[in-house]
Design a protein around this motif. Sequence first.
Motif, mmCIF file in Angstrom:
data_model
loop_
_atom_site.group_PDB
_atom_site.id
_atom_site.type_symbol
_atom_site.label_atom_id
_atom_site.label_comp_id
_atom_site.label_asym_id
_atom_site.label_seq_id
_atom_site.Cartn_x
_atom_site.Cartn_y
_atom_site.Cartn_z
ATOM 1 N N THR A 161 0.724 -1.180 -0.085
ATOM 2 C CA THR A 161 -0.113 0.104 -0.003
ATOM 3 C C THR A 161 0.807 1.265 -0.015
ATOM 4 O O THR A 161 2.081 1.443 0.323
ATOM 5 C CB THR A 161 -1.061 -0.155 1.174
ATOM 6 O OG1 THR A 161 -0.034 -0.218 2.184
ATOM 7 C CG2 THR A 161 -2.003 -0.993 1.320
ATOM 8 N N VAL A 162 0.343 2.345 -0.268
ATOM 9 C CA VAL A 162 1.082 3.646 -0.377
ATOM 10 C C VAL A 162 0.340 4.880 0.328
ATOM 11 O O VAL A 162 -1.108 4.672 0.552
ATOM 12 C CB VAL A 162 0.880 4.049 -1.986
ATOM 13 C CG1 VAL A 162 1.702 5.458 -1.949
ATOM 14 C CG2 VAL A 162 1.642 3.289 -2.892
ATOM 15 N N VAL A 163 1.000 5.535 1.133
ATOM 16 C CA VAL A 163 0.581 6.448 1.953
ATOM 17 C C VAL A 163 1.290 7.875 1.388
ATOM 18 O O VAL A 163 2.315 7.787 0.801
ATOM 19 C CB VAL A 163 1.140 6.470 3.515
ATOM 20 C CG1 VAL A 163 0.097 5.235 4.183
ATOM 21 C CG2 VAL A 163 2.378 6.093 3.433
ATOM 22 N N GLU A 164 0.639 8.908 1.807
ATOM 23 C CA GLU A 164 1.243 10.336 1.380
ATOM 24 C C GLU A 164 2.422 10.588 2.064
ATOM 25 O O GLU A 164 3.532 11.109 1.779
ATOM 26 C CB GLU A 164 0.107 11.326 1.427
ATOM 27 C CG GLU A 164 0.392 12.527 0.996
ATOM 28 C CD GLU A 164 0.258 12.597 -0.565
ATOM 29 O OE1 GLU A 164 1.218 12.851 -1.381
ATOM 30 O OE2 GLU A 164 -0.755 11.830 -1.171
ATOM 31 N N GLY A 165 2.555 10.340 3.575
ATOM 32 C CA GLY A 165 3.666 10.468 4.175
ATOM 33 C C GLY A 165 3.362 9.498 5.611
ATOM 34 O O GLY A 165 2.323 9.229 5.747
ATOM 35 N N PHE A 166 4.467 9.078 6.062
ATOM 36 C CA PHE A 166 4.468 8.342 7.155
ATOM 37 C C PHE A 166 5.267 9.007 8.441
ATOM 38 O O PHE A 166 6.532 9.120 8.148
ATOM 39 C CB PHE A 166 4.866 7.207 7.052
ATOM 40 C CG PHE A 166 4.214 5.997 8.088
ATOM 41 C CD1 PHE A 166 3.353 5.164 7.400
ATOM 42 C CD2 PHE A 166 4.483 6.095 9.421
ATOM 43 C CE1 PHE A 166 2.745 4.246 8.376
ATOM 44 C CE2 PHE A 166 3.930 4.936 10.130
ATOM 45 C CZ PHE A 166 2.861 4.274 9.643
#
Length: 206
Positions: A124-129
Amino acid sequence: MELKLIDDKGQSTASVTASDELFGREYNEALVHQLVTAFMANARMGTRSQKTRAEVSHTTHKPWRQKGTGRARSGMSSSPLWRGGGRTFPNRPDENFTQKVNKKMYRAGMASILSELARLGRLTVVEGFTVETPKTKVLTQKIKAMGLENVLIVTDDLDENLYLSSRNLPNVLVLEAHQADPVNLVQFSNVVLTRNAVKKFEEMFA
């Protein structure tokens, strides 16, 4: 290739367009196996040592005479055939376990792994972590809220708070994109990439 983009609660908000060459490649099991085996072999160190027949403690006295005993002839008790004798091919501290992997093979193998993760829904991909404070509890709650466990988090630029928060969690690992390796990508159940990490991967492997 479209990758699922999720928010802090694990909800799918949109999708990210990614390279088909990197995330849409056909899975090559033999290549991935070779890549993982080579990576693990290259991490091995020569920490074992055994003695040859010249190094074991023994006497040079002939155990029994050459003929007439009915037993097989024997010259020294240091023979590899004897209990306490030296090894024929002993392990050495300077033993070299490295296996060569070409750059083209490595890129293709990493692309194959990432493609299979995306295909199985493990990527999965997130905008930022990021986390606001370097506390393990804060990161644990965030990962739980996203519905993830046994997770590898790959960022383009390592956040110090995130790194410090993850050190005591046995099933969470935080890496920068250039530190990602085939073993970690395969062994974790879930892989989370930041949007910039996806671009970094495309620069390195696509």
